[in-house]
Scaffold this motif. Sequence first.
Motif, PDB file in Angstrom:
ATOM      1  N   SER A 176       0.811  -1.224   0.000  1.00 15.23           N
ATOM      2  CA  SER A 176       0.000   0.000   0.000  1.00 15.23           C
ATOM      3  C   SER A 176       0.842   1.270   0.000  1.00 15.23           C
ATOM      4  N   THR A 205      -6.277  -2.309  -3.054  1.00 12.71           N
ATOM      5  CA  THR A 205      -6.891  -1.896  -1.780  1.00 12.71           C
ATOM      6  C   THR A 205      -8.391  -2.202  -1.759  1.00 12.71           C
ATOM      7  N   ASN A 221      -0.901   0.906   4.852  1.00 19.85           N
ATOM      8  CA  ASN A 221      -1.746   0.070   5.701  1.00 19.85           C
ATOM      9  C   ASN A 221      -0.896  -0.403   6.878  1.00 19.85           C
ATOM     10  N   PRO A 244      -6.549   1.122   7.453  1.00 14.11           N
ATOM     11  CA  PRO A 244      -6.494   1.306   5.999  1.00 14.11           C
ATOM     12  C   PRO A 244      -5.500   2.387   5.575  1.00 14.11           C
TER      13      PRO A 244
END
Length: 572
Positions: A292, A335, A472, A515
């Motif tokens: 991420s 994601t 993340n 997240p």
Amino acid sequence: MEIFKNFSFIFLGIFLVLCSALSADAEVHRHKFVIEATKVKRLCKTHNSITVNGMFPGPTLEIKNGDTLEVLVVNKARYNVTIHWHGVRQMRTGWADGPEFVTQCPIRPGGSYTYRFTVQGQEGTLWWHAHSSWLRATVYGALIIRPKDGESYPFPKPKRETPILLGEWWDANPIDVVREATRTGAAPNVSDAYTINGQPGDLYKCSSKETTIVPINSGETNLLRVINAALNQPLFFKVANHKLTVVGADASYTKHFTTSVLMLGPGQTTDVLIRGHQKPSRYYMAARAYQSAQNAPFDNTTTTAVLEYKSASCSTKKCKAATPIMPSLPAYNDTNTVTTFSKSFRSREKVEVPTDIDESLFFTVGLGLNNCPKNFHKRRCQGPNGTRFTASMNNVSFVLPRNFSLLQAHQQGIPGVFTTDFPGTPPLKFDYTGNVSRSLFQPVPGTKLYKLKYGSRVQIVIQDTSIVTPENHPIHLHGYDFYIIAEGFGNFNPKTDTSKFNLVDPPMRNTVAVPVNGWAVIRFIADNPGVWLMHCHLDVHINWGLAMAFLVENGVGELQTIQPPPPDLPIC
């Protein structure tokens, strides 16, 4: 008076019989872990890797809910070591939790320490690992907690159970890798392979002969206990042509849901049922990175194991020689798949979520860059633009003590080891997920704890930041399970985002994947006295200071008070 005496003895006798009946099923499991260097060959080269009892991964421990573990750890390696029992609540037994310089001083080379604790009210899959430097790269294993005698799983009993430990392998000494990064201030070298049960699998050099084989029969339903033991990488996991039914996570049962792919952050576990409903053959299980953080280097290789049907029709040489079918894994930066998966988790039934909150906390998490100190040579400042990488929570970069553990300092009233002024909110509000001013890139180092009264009801908003890069972050809280009541993207907005709170059946976890460019909200009751680390489970980030600790005060009476330290507790 005599009658009263006799009645007292009778009552005491009945009480003791009842107590012994209640505890009759509980067992004490005793193990010995010898930490030592062992020759381990992977990717064509042999390394002197630090292992437990000469095994990589280490031994799987199996107990029942309510049982006690006593594990004597003998350190015959050349490094300090501790063992953390990841996800075990450690009720009043904080001395057995394991993070180095938090709940204990390390076990020095030549030393030993016995971890003693009871696992109560937890069932499913947890794991254990070293919590000292980067020894976790090879020192880890599964911890399986079965139901008590006479009780059963809340799903049909599987024919087989297989732990699936996802790991990360360096073709080097992991301790040297992290030491070099600490010296230069740069990010450490990424791993050279991922592993399933210690083996890289068919797609790596010198690996296919030892590829992990997972058996299944046509028509049977098996339980896979998937653990992400990787140091620095969230991982996707998939089995070709097979769906997975999620039944538990982090030793808590969940509402069942079916998925074709899992994503586990380091530290997380997921229990899944898999059914042998495909044509008897060989199918790859595969895992690779969920990445991420933009523009950050990562290990883009894929580890495999083989799901192999044991049916008679698949015992022929032709079937054995067949190339396994490969699953199509998500894109490295998918994601959307991660979000769909993480939002599918629910507790099995309605749960009692704390509602009247005593402590409403807001923690920013993310990376940072320290300016090069004037007395440092530029060789030691190889981060972006001549800086050194760092990380923080609420702009505090956590520094571990060196002469005492935090719990020891708290218990013995030793001054000067820590302060209790960790900020409950960011010292400065800003656009956390937008373009952040470079003036906010450099956090303040400190050993700051946040004090909680026993029994207080706690809510924490954990907010990712885009300092250096959004990412993340798997955030793990020691000593507690918590409910994840919401997650989302952007900056958390207390006026609108509270409408997303699930106060009915949120999942219970011990590690939350916050997240990328987003936030998560967790709640728990501070009913376990002690000092409890909360940190990012990407080990590179905890090295850089992405951590803090809660000091939970004793309550009233013995059952709300941490036990005294054991006599063999290591000294610094």
